[in-house]
Design an enzyme around this catalytic site. Structure first.
Site, PDB file in Angstrom:
ATOM      1  N   SER A 161       6.132  26.004  11.222  1.00  9.71           N
ATOM      2  CA  SER A 161       7.286  26.845  10.355  1.00  9.71           C
ATOM      3  C   SER A 161       8.444  27.134  11.200  1.00  9.71           C
ATOM      4  O   SER A 161       8.533  27.103  12.388  1.00  9.71           O
ATOM      5  CB  SER A 161       6.759  28.276  10.078  1.00  9.71           C
ATOM      6  OG  SER A 161       8.155  29.112   9.537  1.00  9.71           O
ATOM      7  N   TYR A 174       3.327  36.321  12.613  1.00 13.60           N
ATOM      8  CA  TYR A 174       3.452  35.007  12.035  1.00 13.60           C
ATOM      9  C   TYR A 174       4.326  34.119  12.900  1.00 13.60           C
ATOM     10  O   TYR A 174       4.081  32.974  13.303  1.00 13.60           O
ATOM     11  CB  TYR A 174       4.332  35.178  10.662  1.00 13.60           C
ATOM     12  CG  TYR A 174       4.299  33.819   9.946  1.00 13.60           C
ATOM     13  CD1 TYR A 174       3.075  33.327   9.408  1.00 13.60           C
ATOM     14  CD2 TYR A 174       5.419  32.904  10.032  1.00 13.60           C
ATOM     15  CE1 TYR A 174       3.324  31.959   8.432  1.00 13.60           C
ATOM     16  CE2 TYR A 174       5.375  31.836   9.067  1.00 13.60           C
ATOM     17  CZ  TYR A 174       4.446  31.241   8.542  1.00 13.60           C
ATOM     18  OH  TYR A 174       4.515  30.205   7.655  1.00 13.60           O
TER      19      TYR A 174
END
Length: 275
Positions: A161, A174
């Site tokens: 990501s 995350y």
């Protein structure tokens, strides 16, 4: 740098199309029954690969397998929670038996998130996000290594990501799991090149998946996302899947250790007002 003193032979045109195909290849995609994983499975299978997937929801998994079978795609799979170590071990044992001890492609796609302020994460939440996003990918690489090495000219693709490349409001946990995945990509790209294993990652920005739609359903937040994106839209799952497929093809045979952002220009936009 190109060597101007050496003229490469002209390729045989009959081999060009094969460079952009995955016929005869075997692939394992984790988290393959939803979102990006589902799009990746469909892209790989449509290009000729035989794909094995895993997912946590048995009903969703079976529905996907039925759809793919009806479409003539070579996809099989089983239920597996990749956040659990023993289930990962069992998964690789099953895949090894399915594909005769070899594996051409590993796509570590499974991921999750819990959005919290850093000081508010519980021990259980930290462990769950970490084990699902990073520990699973690391361990799957370890487990799949003998199969990938035996196959030769194999590929690992991590679904990372842009949160691992820049500060974002998706949460520190995350972000650092994706940053760790990016560094694993670089290290394995160097360490396993001698074994014929290429390792790359894709780093998407906001894509229209169930996970992203949880926040994109807020029109003000979506407007902020689009306002930071030079292409002025949210990405689509297939736009990630096609890049993953490319990184698995012979066409990308000299690419390893790279993290490719699929972000509509987000990372390039330091400050470029959208007027």
């Amino acid at each position: 740098m190109a060597d101007s003193g050496h003229q490469a032979p002209v390729p045989d045109p009959r081999t060009w199309s094969a460079t952009w195909r995955l016929d005869g290849k075997t692939a394992l995609v984790t988290g393959g029954s939803r979102g990006l994983g589902k799009a990746i499975v469909e892209e790989l299978a449509a290009l000729g690969a035989q794909v094995y997937i895993c997912g946590r929801d048995a009903d969703v998994l079976q529905q996907c397998l039925s759809e793919w079978q009806s479409a003539g795609l070579k996809v099989t799979g089983s239920v597996c929670d990749v956040s659990v170590r023993q289930q990962r071990v069992s998964l690789i044992e099953t895949v090894s038996a399915e594909f005769g001890g070899k594996l051409d492609i590993l796509v570590n796609n499974a991921g999750t998130n819990i959005r919290r302020a850093t000081q508010d994460y519980t021990e259980q939440e930290l462990s769950f996000v970490y084990s699902t996003n990073f520990e699973s990918a690391f361990h799957m690489c370890q487990l799949a290594y003998p199969l990938l090495k035996l196959a030769g000219k194999s590929a690992i693709v991590h679904v990372s990501s842009v949160a691992g490349l820049s500060g974002m409001r998706s949460g520190s946990v995350y972000g650092f799991t994706k940053a760790a995945m990016n560094q694993l990509t670089r290290n394995l790209g160097c360490e396993w090149a001698k074994d014929g294993i290429r390792t790359n990652a894709v780093a998407p920005w906001y894509i229209t998946t169930d996970l992203a739609n949880q926040v994109l359903k807020d029109p003000h937040f979506k407007a902020e996302v689009i306002g930071r994106t030079p292409m002025r839209r949210v990405g689509e799952p297939r736009e990630v899947a096609t890049t993953v497929a490319f990184l698995c093809m012979p066409a990308s045979s000299y690419i390893t250790g790279q993290v490719i952002a699929i972000d509509g220009g987000y990372l390039a936009n330091g400050f470029y007002p959208m007027t």
